[in-house]
Design an enzyme around this catalytic site. Structure first.
Site, mmCIF file in Angstrom:
data_model
loop_
_atom_site.group_PDB
_atom_site.id
_atom_site.type_symbol
_atom_site.label_atom_id
_atom_site.label_comp_id
_atom_site.label_asym_id
_atom_site.label_seq_id
_atom_site.Cartn_x
_atom_site.Cartn_y
_atom_site.Cartn_z
ATOM 1 C CB ILE A 147 -0.817 -0.152 1.078
ATOM 2 C CG1 ILE A 147 -1.825 -1.037 1.249
ATOM 3 C CG2 ILE A 147 -1.680 0.636 1.456
ATOM 4 C CD1 ILE A 147 -2.337 -1.956 -0.208
ATOM 5 C CE LYS A 148 4.032 4.131 -4.765
ATOM 6 N NZ LYS A 148 3.675 4.721 -6.691
#
Length: 332
Positions: free
Chosen positions: A129-130
């Protein structure tokens, strides 16, 4: 891994349905790439250029634009994650990143909730997850890591941002270890943006008779040393924003110049195509004394690097928000 001897990885900074089934699979099979990243700008371009997406959008009914976006984006990420799963199982990276809504960069709770939700939709262990490296983002990074979700800390321009990311990852790992004893740690990458420094400052550097196409690399090397010295086995430096604008530099310049031990470079597909035409040699990062001397010269040239850090971060956040909002308008 592109170069196993120095543990240098090359990831593809591009996600698009036909590409994943075609050239992406070929590059993966040939050991050129072993990971992938995405961002709202990448999806914006993909959605507007491919008939496959246009057809899916036309048949989506009256869904909310963000729902349509998430369906399309998470499908692509899951397909890429499946392609990369063997690399992940072999301990050869194998990660693909998806970014939370950039409008949430100032909302810790919203970022956490969306990060968990996206992860649960995709249901793949090799998804990262960025999260933008903002004050609110650091707490979200720590929380996701503590839950066993790997994180890509993005839009990192300054050493202070990198240090805050490391602190967030470390705190998350401590909690994770207490919850899940003797299990594999979630991974983290710190995405250090490079070429945007040179695009912003090269004209001024040249006017001061200073070397161009260097400040981004020296700043990246400075942050690389900080991350390496933290000695966290589950955290690596990822060099991002490594595409070249214009013809002044060879297309793969930032990949070749930053081919450091234990690092990752995520590059646009055109950059990767150029890079693999000719054998590349790993490099040692500039020493810390050389870096310090370089930035002393920059300071004496009346370039306020701290102001530059703020400007680039604000501009990066704005660009991602604009791209995301453009997608929403397209999907209405």
């Amino acid at each position: 891994m592109y170069d196993k001897d120095v543990k240098f990885s090359l990831w593809c900074d591009f996600i698009q349905r036909e590409f994943i089934d075609g050239e992406f699979s070929s590059l993966l099979a040939n050991g050129v790439i072993n990971g992938a990243t995405s961002n709202p700008a990448i999806f914006k371009n993909a959605f507007s250029s491919s008939q496959a997406y246009k057809d899916a959008i036309l048949t989506s009914g009256k869904r909310h634009p963000k729902d349509i976006y998430e369906i399309l984006a998470t499908q692509d990420i899951k397909i890429a994650a499946c392609k990369l799963l063997q690399n992940f199982a072999d301990g050869d990276d194998g990660f693909v990143s998806i970014e939370v809504d950039p409008n949430l960069s100032g909302d810790t709770v919203g970022t956490i909730e969306e990060g968990i939700r996206l992860y649960n939709i995709i249901k793949m262990p090799n998804v990262m997850i960025k999260i933008p490296a903002t004050k609110e983002g650091f707490e979200a990074m720590s929380t996701l890591i503590s839950r066993g979700i790997s994180v890509n800390a993005t839009l990192v321009f300054s050493p202070e941002q990198a240090k805050s990311c490391l602190e967030a990852f470390e705190e998350g790992v401590k909690i994770y270890k207490k919850r899940f004893v003797n299990t594999t740690l979630p991974n983290g990458v710190i995405s250090v943006f490079v070429s945007r420094f040179d695009r912003l400052l090269d004209e001024k550097m040249a006017a001061k008779s200073l070397p161009t196409a260097q400040i981004g690399i020296m700043n990246a090397a400075k942050i690389y040393h900080i991350i390496e010295e933290a000695n966290m086995d589950n955290v690596r430096t990822l060099f991002a924003s490594t595409g070249v604008k214009g013809d002044c530099l060879r297309a793969d310049y930032y990949v070749r110049e930053l081919m450091y031990k234990n690092s990752i470079n995520t590059a646009p597909i055109d950059t990767i195509r150029e890079f693999i035409k000719e054998k590349a040699t790993p490099k040692d990062a500039p020493g810390k004394e050389n870096i310090a001397s370089f930035f002393e010269v920059v300071k004496n040239a009346d370039i306020d690097i701290n102001s530059v850090y703020k400007e680039l971060l604000n501009d990066g956040l704005k660009q991602f928000v604009v791209a995301f909002d453009d997608i929403m308008k397209t999907l209405q």
